[in-house]
Each structure stands twice: as structure tokens, then as C-alpha cells.
Design a protein around this motif. Structure first.
Motif, mmCIF file in Angstrom:
data_model
loop_
_atom_site.group_PDB
_atom_site.id
_atom_site.type_symbol
_atom_site.label_atom_id
_atom_site.label_comp_id
_atom_site.label_asym_id
_atom_site.label_seq_id
_atom_site.Cartn_x
_atom_site.Cartn_y
_atom_site.Cartn_z
ATOM 1 N N ASP A 104 0.825 -1.203 0.000
ATOM 2 C CA ASP A 104 0.000 0.000 0.000
ATOM 3 C C ASP A 104 0.864 1.260 0.000
ATOM 4 O OD1 ASP A 104 -2.623 1.270 0.156
ATOM 5 O OD2 ASP A 104 -2.010 1.857 2.179
ATOM 6 N N GLU A 105 1.932 1.247 0.747
ATOM 7 C CA GLU A 105 2.833 2.405 0.793
ATOM 8 C C GLU A 105 3.527 2.614 -0.556
ATOM 9 O OE1 GLU A 105 4.977 5.729 1.954
ATOM 10 O OE2 GLU A 105 3.174 4.818 2.796
ATOM 11 N N PHE A 106 4.007 1.544 -1.175
ATOM 12 C CA PHE A 106 4.629 1.674 -2.495
ATOM 13 C C PHE A 106 3.628 2.199 -3.519
ATOM 14 C CE2 PHE A 106 7.718 -1.611 -0.913
ATOM 15 C CZ PHE A 106 8.838 -0.789 -0.980
ATOM 16 N N TYR A 107 2.411 1.659 -3.470
ATOM 17 C CA TYR A 107 1.361 2.119 -4.384
ATOM 18 C C TYR A 107 1.119 3.614 -4.207
ATOM 19 C CZ TYR A 107 -3.326 3.122 -6.075
ATOM 20 O OH TYR A 107 -4.397 3.698 -6.702
ATOM 21 N N ARG A 108 0.994 4.057 -2.973
ATOM 22 C CA ARG A 108 0.748 5.467 -2.681
ATOM 23 C C ARG A 108 1.854 6.355 -3.241
ATOM 24 N NH1 ARG A 108 2.470 9.294 0.079
ATOM 25 N NH2 ARG A 108 4.051 8.087 1.159
ATOM 26 N N ARG A 109 3.098 5.902 -3.112
ATOM 27 C CA ARG A 109 4.232 6.689 -3.596
ATOM 28 C C ARG A 109 4.236 6.779 -5.115
ATOM 29 N NH1 ARG A 109 9.075 4.060 -0.358
ATOM 30 N NH2 ARG A 109 10.304 5.344 -1.795
ATOM 31 N N LEU A 121 3.719 10.199 -7.469
ATOM 32 C CA LEU A 121 4.609 10.570 -8.572
ATOM 33 C C LEU A 121 3.822 10.799 -9.863
ATOM 34 C CD1 LEU A 121 7.624 8.163 -7.969
ATOM 35 C CD2 LEU A 121 7.555 10.647 -7.617
ATOM 36 N N ARG A 122 2.840 9.934 -10.123
ATOM 37 C CA ARG A 122 2.040 10.096 -11.346
ATOM 38 C C ARG A 122 1.289 11.421 -11.337
ATOM 39 N NH1 ARG A 122 -3.220 9.349 -12.607
ATOM 40 N NH2 ARG A 122 -3.651 8.186 -10.708
ATOM 41 N N LEU A 123 0.743 11.778 -10.180
ATOM 42 C CA LEU A 123 -0.012 13.019 -10.091
ATOM 43 C C LEU A 123 0.870 14.254 -10.243
ATOM 44 C CD1 LEU A 123 -2.458 12.046 -7.204
ATOM 45 C CD2 LEU A 123 -2.961 12.182 -9.655
ATOM 46 N N LEU A 124 2.136 14.117 -9.923
ATOM 47 C CA LEU A 124 3.075 15.234 -10.051
ATOM 48 C C LEU A 124 3.712 15.315 -11.443
ATOM 49 C CD1 LEU A 124 4.907 14.931 -6.601
ATOM 50 C CD2 LEU A 124 3.189 16.645 -7.267
ATOM 51 N N GLU A 125 3.623 14.242 -12.207
ATOM 52 C CA GLU A 125 4.300 14.147 -13.503
ATOM 53 C C GLU A 125 3.585 14.987 -14.570
ATOM 54 O OE1 GLU A 125 6.827 13.710 -16.208
ATOM 55 O OE2 GLU A 125 7.265 12.635 -14.349
ATOM 56 N N ASP A 126 4.388 15.710 -15.382
ATOM 57 C CA ASP A 126 3.850 16.527 -16.476
ATOM 58 C C ASP A 126 3.814 15.770 -17.798
ATOM 59 O OD1 ASP A 126 3.534 18.732 -14.782
ATOM 60 O OD2 ASP A 126 5.596 19.402 -15.141
ATOM 61 N N ASP A 127 4.732 14.852 -17.988
ATOM 62 C CA ASP A 127 4.836 14.092 -19.249
ATOM 63 C C ASP A 127 3.723 13.038 -19.307
ATOM 64 O OD1 ASP A 127 5.506 12.265 -21.261
ATOM 65 O OD2 ASP A 127 7.649 12.381 -20.861
ATOM 66 N N SER A 133 1.367 7.624 -18.186
ATOM 67 C CA SER A 133 0.768 6.360 -18.612
ATOM 68 C C SER A 133 1.561 5.175 -18.066
ATOM 69 C CB SER A 133 0.691 6.299 -20.136
ATOM 70 O OG SER A 133 0.194 5.077 -20.559
ATOM 71 N N ALA A 134 2.884 5.268 -18.106
ATOM 72 C CA ALA A 134 3.728 4.195 -17.574
ATOM 73 C C ALA A 134 3.504 4.044 -16.065
ATOM 74 C CB ALA A 134 5.197 4.480 -17.878
ATOM 75 N N LEU A 135 3.400 5.169 -15.371
ATOM 76 C CA LEU A 135 3.156 5.121 -13.931
ATOM 77 C C LEU A 135 1.766 4.561 -13.628
ATOM 78 C CD1 LEU A 135 4.754 8.522 -12.888
ATOM 79 C CD2 LEU A 135 5.581 6.250 -12.253
ATOM 80 N N LEU A 136 0.800 4.882 -14.457
ATOM 81 C CA LEU A 136 -0.548 4.346 -14.272
ATOM 82 C C LEU A 136 -0.551 2.829 -14.448
ATOM 83 C CD1 LEU A 136 -3.475 5.091 -13.701
ATOM 84 C CD2 LEU A 136 -3.806 5.335 -16.160
ATOM 85 N N ASN A 137 0.259 2.330 -15.396
ATOM 86 C CA ASN A 137 0.375 0.878 -15.576
ATOM 87 C C ASN A 137 0.962 0.215 -14.328
ATOM 88 O OD1 ASN A 137 -0.708 0.957 -18.128
ATOM 89 N ND2 ASN A 137 1.275 1.070 -19.149
ATOM 90 N N VAL A 138 1.906 0.882 -13.695
ATOM 91 C CA VAL A 138 2.473 0.354 -12.447
ATOM 92 C C VAL A 138 1.400 0.333 -11.362
ATOM 93 C CG1 VAL A 138 4.144 0.789 -10.593
ATOM 94 C CG2 VAL A 138 4.841 1.026 -12.992
ATOM 95 N N GLU A 139 0.602 1.396 -11.274
ATOM 96 C CA GLU A 139 -0.497 1.423 -10.305
ATOM 97 C C GLU A 139 -1.461 0.274 -10.548
ATOM 98 O OE1 GLU A 139 -2.540 5.163 -9.498
ATOM 99 O OE2 GLU A 139 -0.836 6.186 -10.427
ATOM 100 N N HIS A 140 -1.756 0.022 -11.808
ATOM 101 C CA HIS A 140 -2.669 -1.066 -12.151
ATOM 102 C C HIS A 140 -2.083 -2.417 -11.717
ATOM 103 C CE1 HIS A 140 -5.814 -3.218 -14.218
ATOM 104 N NE2 HIS A 140 -4.906 -3.920 -14.870
ATOM 105 N N ALA A 141 -0.789 -2.588 -11.898
ATOM 106 C CA ALA A 141 -0.136 -3.834 -11.478
ATOM 107 C C ALA A 141 -0.245 -4.011 -9.958
ATOM 108 C CB ALA A 141 1.326 -3.839 -11.924
ATOM 109 N N PHE A 142 -0.112 -2.914 -9.215
ATOM 110 C CA PHE A 142 -0.298 -2.994 -7.765
ATOM 111 C C PHE A 142 -1.727 -3.418 -7.432
ATOM 112 C CE2 PHE A 142 3.574 -0.399 -7.185
ATOM 113 C CZ PHE A 142 4.144 -1.087 -6.130
ATOM 114 N N PHE A 143 -2.693 -2.878 -8.166
ATOM 115 C CA PHE A 143 -4.092 -3.258 -7.946
ATOM 116 C C PHE A 143 -4.268 -4.757 -8.172
ATOM 117 C CE2 PHE A 143 -8.296 -4.069 -9.782
ATOM 118 C CZ PHE A 143 -9.096 -3.689 -8.716
#
Length: 82
Positions: free
Chosen positions: A26-31, A35-41, A46-56
Motif C-alpha cells: 500500500d505504501e509503495f502504491y501510494r508513492r 509521482l504520477r499526479l506530479l508528472e507533467d509528461d 501512462s507508464a506510472l498508471l500501468n504500475v499502479e494497475h499492477a499494484f491493484f
């Protein structure tokens, strides 16, 4: 050989480990989400969102494992396996 008692002990040990690991996940997911919410690119978002999905998916698998371990305990107590 009757493996009910060792299986029950192992399932209880596994559930405790899952709870501990779940807190870390849960802590890794939150971090990563932060990062995704702070990212401008958008591409990297999208890559960070895929990581979030993998955590889910990992958490879903952990929940399924926990449920199966609970059913194992019930089977040991009732002498039935479903």
C-alpha cells in the motif's frame, strides 16, 4: 499422512505475512500514485498508471489467496474441502 495441522499452521503464518506485506504494498502504491499526479509528461504518466494497475492486480491476488486460506481453515475444521 494427515497434513491438516501443518497446513493450518502454514495458512495462519501466511495470513500474517500477507497482512504485513499488504501494508508495505500500500505504501509503495501510494508513492507511485503521488509521482504520477506530479508528472507533467503524459507518456510517463501512462507508464506510472500501468504500475499502479499492477499494484491493484497484486492486491486482488493477495485477497484471493487470503480467501482461499480462510476456506482451507474452514475445511480443516469441518473435515470438508470445496
Amino acid at each position: 499422512m494427515d497434513t491438516k495441522k501443518p497446513a493450518l499452521d502454514l495458512s495462519e503464518e501466511t495470513i500474517k505475512a500477507l497482512l504485513s506485506f499488504g501494508t508495505e504494498v500500500d505504501e509503495f502504491y501510494r508513492r507511485f500514485r503521488e509521482l504520477r499526479l506530479l508528472e507533467d509528461d503524459l507518456s510517463f504518466q501512462s507508464a506510472l498508471l500501468n504500475v499502479e494497475h499492477a499494484f491493484f492486480m497484486l492486491v486482488q491476488s493477495m485477497n484471493i489467496l487470503r480467501e482461499q486460506l480462510t476456506l482451507l481453515r474452514v475445511a480443516v475444521q469441518k473435515g470438508e474441502v470445496y
